[in-house]
Design a protein around this motif. Structure first.
Motif, short mmCIF file in Angstrom:
data_model
loop_
_atom_site.label_atom_id
_atom_site.label_comp_id
_atom_site.label_asym_id
_atom_site.label_seq_id
_atom_site.Cartn_x
_atom_site.Cartn_y
_atom_site.Cartn_z
N LYS A 153 40.17 55.85 46.08
CA LYS A 153 41.23 56.57 46.79
C LYS A 153 42.59 55.91 46.58
CE LYS A 153 41.51 59.07 51.14
NZ LYS A 153 40.81 59.29 52.43
N GLN A 196 34.32 56.27 51.02
CA GLN A 196 33.86 57.17 49.96
C GLN A 196 34.84 58.31 49.71
OE1 GLN A 196 29.93 57.44 51.90
NE2 GLN A 196 29.06 56.75 49.97
N GLY A 197 35.75 58.53 50.67
CA GLY A 197 36.79 59.54 50.47
C GLY A 197 36.24 60.93 50.19
N THR A 198 35.13 61.27 50.83
CA THR A 198 34.48 62.55 50.50
C THR A 198 35.36 63.74 50.86
OG1 THR A 198 33.23 62.06 52.49
CG2 THR A 198 32.00 62.07 50.45
N GLN A 250 44.67 50.86 56.36
CA GLN A 250 43.76 51.70 55.58
C GLN A 250 44.41 52.13 54.28
OE1 GLN A 250 41.10 53.57 59.10
NE2 GLN A 250 42.60 54.93 58.21
N VAL A 251 43.59 52.37 53.29
CA VAL A 251 44.10 52.70 51.96
C VAL A 251 44.75 54.08 51.91
CG1 VAL A 251 42.00 53.78 51.02
CG2 VAL A 251 43.51 52.48 49.51
N ASP A 252 44.51 54.91 52.92
CA ASP A 252 44.95 56.30 52.83
C ASP A 252 46.31 56.57 53.49
OD1 ASP A 252 44.32 56.18 55.53
OD2 ASP A 252 42.41 57.22 55.29
N PRO A 295 28.34 52.22 51.94
CA PRO A 295 29.17 51.17 52.53
C PRO A 295 28.93 51.06 54.04
CG PRO A 295 30.50 52.65 51.16
CD PRO A 295 29.14 53.24 51.24
N HIS A 346 34.24 50.41 57.93
CA HIS A 346 35.38 49.47 57.85
C HIS A 346 35.15 48.23 58.69
CE1 HIS A 346 36.54 51.81 61.34
NE2 HIS A 346 36.85 52.87 60.61
N LYS A 371 43.68 62.47 54.20
CA LYS A 371 42.23 62.53 54.47
C LYS A 371 41.59 63.72 53.76
CE LYS A 371 41.90 59.33 57.85
NZ LYS A 371 41.24 58.04 57.55
N GLN A 384 32.53 45.20 50.03
CA GLN A 384 31.93 45.22 51.36
C GLN A 384 30.41 45.35 51.21
OE1 GLN A 384 33.60 49.49 52.39
NE2 GLN A 384 32.12 48.84 53.93
N MET A 396 39.53 45.20 50.23
CA MET A 396 38.07 45.37 50.31
C MET A 396 37.68 46.64 49.57
SD MET A 396 35.48 45.43 53.53
CE MET A 396 35.68 47.13 54.05
N GLU A 432 27.01 52.62 60.38
CA GLU A 432 28.35 52.13 60.07
C GLU A 432 28.91 51.26 61.17
OE1 GLU A 432 31.17 54.63 57.29
OE2 GLU A 432 30.79 55.68 59.15
P1 UTP Z 1 37.59 57.08 56.65
O1 UTP Z 1 36.99 57.04 57.98
O2 UTP Z 1 38.72 58.01 56.44
O3 UTP Z 1 36.42 57.34 55.60
O4 UTP Z 1 38.04 55.61 56.27
P2 UTP Z 1 36.46 57.56 54.03
O5 UTP Z 1 35.11 57.12 53.55
O6 UTP Z 1 37.63 56.92 53.36
O7 UTP Z 1 36.64 59.12 53.84
P3 UTP Z 1 35.62 60.32 54.15
O8 UTP Z 1 35.30 60.25 55.61
O9 UTP Z 1 34.42 60.10 53.26
O10 UTP Z 1 36.41 61.53 53.77
C1 UTP Z 1 39.14 55.01 56.86
C2 UTP Z 1 39.48 53.76 56.06
O11 UTP Z 1 38.41 52.85 56.11
C3 UTP Z 1 37.99 52.52 54.81
C4 UTP Z 1 38.45 53.66 53.93
O12 UTP Z 1 38.58 53.26 52.59
C5 UTP Z 1 39.76 54.02 54.58
O13 UTP Z 1 40.78 53.11 54.17
N1 UTP Z 1 36.53 52.36 54.80
C6 UTP Z 1 35.74 53.29 55.39
C7 UTP Z 1 35.99 51.28 54.17
O14 UTP Z 1 36.72 50.42 53.62
N2 UTP Z 1 34.64 51.14 54.16
C8 UTP Z 1 33.81 52.04 54.74
O15 UTP Z 1 32.58 51.84 54.70
C9 UTP Z 1 34.37 53.14 55.39
#
Ligand code: UTP
Length: 474
Positions: free
Chosen positions: A118, A108-110, A241-243, A210, A213, A399, A186, A155, A371
């Protein structure tokens, strides 16, 4: 009164509140709510309520824990010949087309607070290329180098799936063959209150989010991605990871270690920057490799030193793995009762409705999200391998909007990497003590995507460009 079988099922399970406002909804909204409810495995939710919300919820088991062994980089005392053999084996696998890239982009990349998937965030220092473009170009360049275009699995989540696909279409898939780029969603899990009752987000929709991961394993199976891999002769997924734009999307040495050791799941570690760094720790426990989160490893253990004065629990996880296709299938299978990932609980402020259906925005956690974490698969993997990598060459995640692990720190780390590559080729690059160049530098992955490919491309340039005023190399 509505007596849809799903409503009866929810009512019998003590979850009838999900349909409290059903009769107020128009028929499209009713159908939508029923579709959401249909996604929910009530037995799973009941099980999680017992195990994770019950009074006796167990803490993390820290008995018999010891630091995991890992393969050191040659420059840190590792076996250079073994690394060379690994690299050769990985290159052979890439030439054979048996490896695909895999990005988890469903989060969700909050923390970043960016409006959009993201992966569409502009991340590079000079051209502001989006994250997805950086990966696409690395994947394209590696495919070209090894004579086998790679497949790429991405994903997404329900929330960002359509926007992600549209973004790729709008940008011509960044030069990749669309038939080799595969998007799948997912799964979602309902949020519950502290008594295990599923929360509504509004009168007509369930609070779904979601499933983490780790949900990627079951989503890969359910979406048909594993079958596609089998048809294409792909046995290994390179997970990232996408970030994290620094990541080597497909790293031959890593792939070689994984293949030569017959590993089902391999991981990269970096030595932790300091005792309290917020990363998971690679450990062993009764013969199994496990990752213990920073929040679960007591501070005293995080600070323990070995005889040489180094941190004992040194191996930090940076969420880069290789996964064997049939291992994923096994982990995703519902029949393997004992081999399934266990859900984690996260207490959150979950927007919901009150008994009258009025929106509620809580200022304290009012419920729980469930999760799955991908690293929880490690203890089930045969011959798991952990290798060391240099942080500067593999890890600088985006992040937060500001401060640590932010767009600024990530842009700086990319500039430092390009400056190192240039300096290694004898280019005059002026940097500060941290290696940050005075002017912005960017190297397209299509020019060079790691030190070696960069060196080869640089050597071929008839005229070397000046670097002093900044540079973009393509
Ligand atoms: P993060 O743990 O950084 O979570 O995900 P997030 O949701 O991206 O960001 P915040 O915590 O809300 O700020 C690490 C990686 O896992 C993926 C994210 O897209 C990122 O690549 N991920 C995380 C998923 O694909 N699905 C999820 O349900 C959670």
């Amino acid at each position: 009164m509505s007596k849809h079988p799903l409503i009866q099922k929810f009512t019998a399970a003590g979850q009838g509140q999900v349909f409290a406002f059903f009769d107020e909804l128009d028929s499209a909204a009713q159908a939508q709510l029923l579709a959401e409810a249909g996604e929910i495995d009530l037995a799973e939710v009941a099980g999680l309520t017992r195990t994770l919300l019950g009074g006796a919820a167990a803490g993390v088991d820290l008995t018999d824990l010891a630091p995991a062994l890992y393969e050191r980089l040659p420059e840190n005392g590792g076996d250079a010949a073994a690394w060379a053999a690994a690299r050769a084996a990985g290159e052979a696998a890439l030439r054979a087309g048996s490896v695909a890239a895999f990005t988890v982009a469903g989060g969700q990349g909050t923390r970043l607070g960016y409006d959009g998937p993201k992966g569409t965030f502009p991340v590079t220092p000079v051209k502001r290329k989006p994250l997805f473009q950086v990966f696409a170009e690395k994947i394209r360049a590696a495919g070209r180098r090894y004579g086998r275009p790679l497949h790429w699995f991405i994903m997404t989540s329900h929330a960002n799936h359509a926007a992600t696909e549209e973004f790729f279409h709008a940008h011509g898939h960044f030069g990749l063959e669309p038939a080799r780029v595969h998007f799948f969603r997912q799964g979602r899990m309902p949020a519950v209150d502290f008594n295990g009752r599923i929360l509504l987000e509004s009168k007509g929709s369930i609070a779904l989010s979601p499933d983490g991961h780790g949900g990627s394993l079951r989503a890969l199976a359910r979406s048909g991605a594993l079958d596609l891999m089998a048809r294409e002769g792909i046995d290994t997924l390179s997970y990232f990871q996408v970030d994290n734009p620094l990541v080597r999307c497909v790293d031959p040495a890593f792939i070689g270690w994984h293949k030569l050791q017959g590993s089902e799941m391999s991981s990269k570690m970096v030595p932790k920057a300091h005792a309290g760094e917020k990363v998971g720790h690679f450990c062993v426990q009764r013969g199994k490799t496990v990752v213990v989160e920073y929040s679960d490893l007591p501070a005293a253990m995080q600070q323990e030193k070995d005889d040489t004065g180094r941190l004992r629990y040194l191996a930090g996880s940076i969420a880069i793995h290789l996964l064997d296709r049939e291992f994923i299938r096994r982990m995703a299978s519902a029949d393997e009762g004992t081999q399934r990932l266990a859900f984690h609980r996260a207490d959150k402020k979950i927007p919901t409705v009150d008994a009258a259906g009025r929106p509620v925005k809580p200022d304290q956690p009012n419920g729980v999200k469930f999760e799955l974490f991908v690293f929880d698969a490690l203890p089930f993997a045969r011959n798991p391998v952990v290798i060391e990598t240099a942080r500067a060459d593999d890890f600088s995640p985006v992040k937060n909007a500001a401060g640590a692990d932010s767009p600024q720190t990530c842009r700086d780390d990319q500039c430092r990497q390009f400056a190192r590559w240039l300096k290694a080729q004898g280019a005059a690059v002026s940097t500060d003590a941290s290696g940050l160049p005075d002017a912005g530098l960017e190297v397209s992955p299509l020019f060079g995507y790691d030190e070696q490919t960069f060196a080869e491309a640089w050597a071929k340039l008839p005229l070397k460009p000046a670097v002093a005023d900044g540079l973009y190399l393509e």
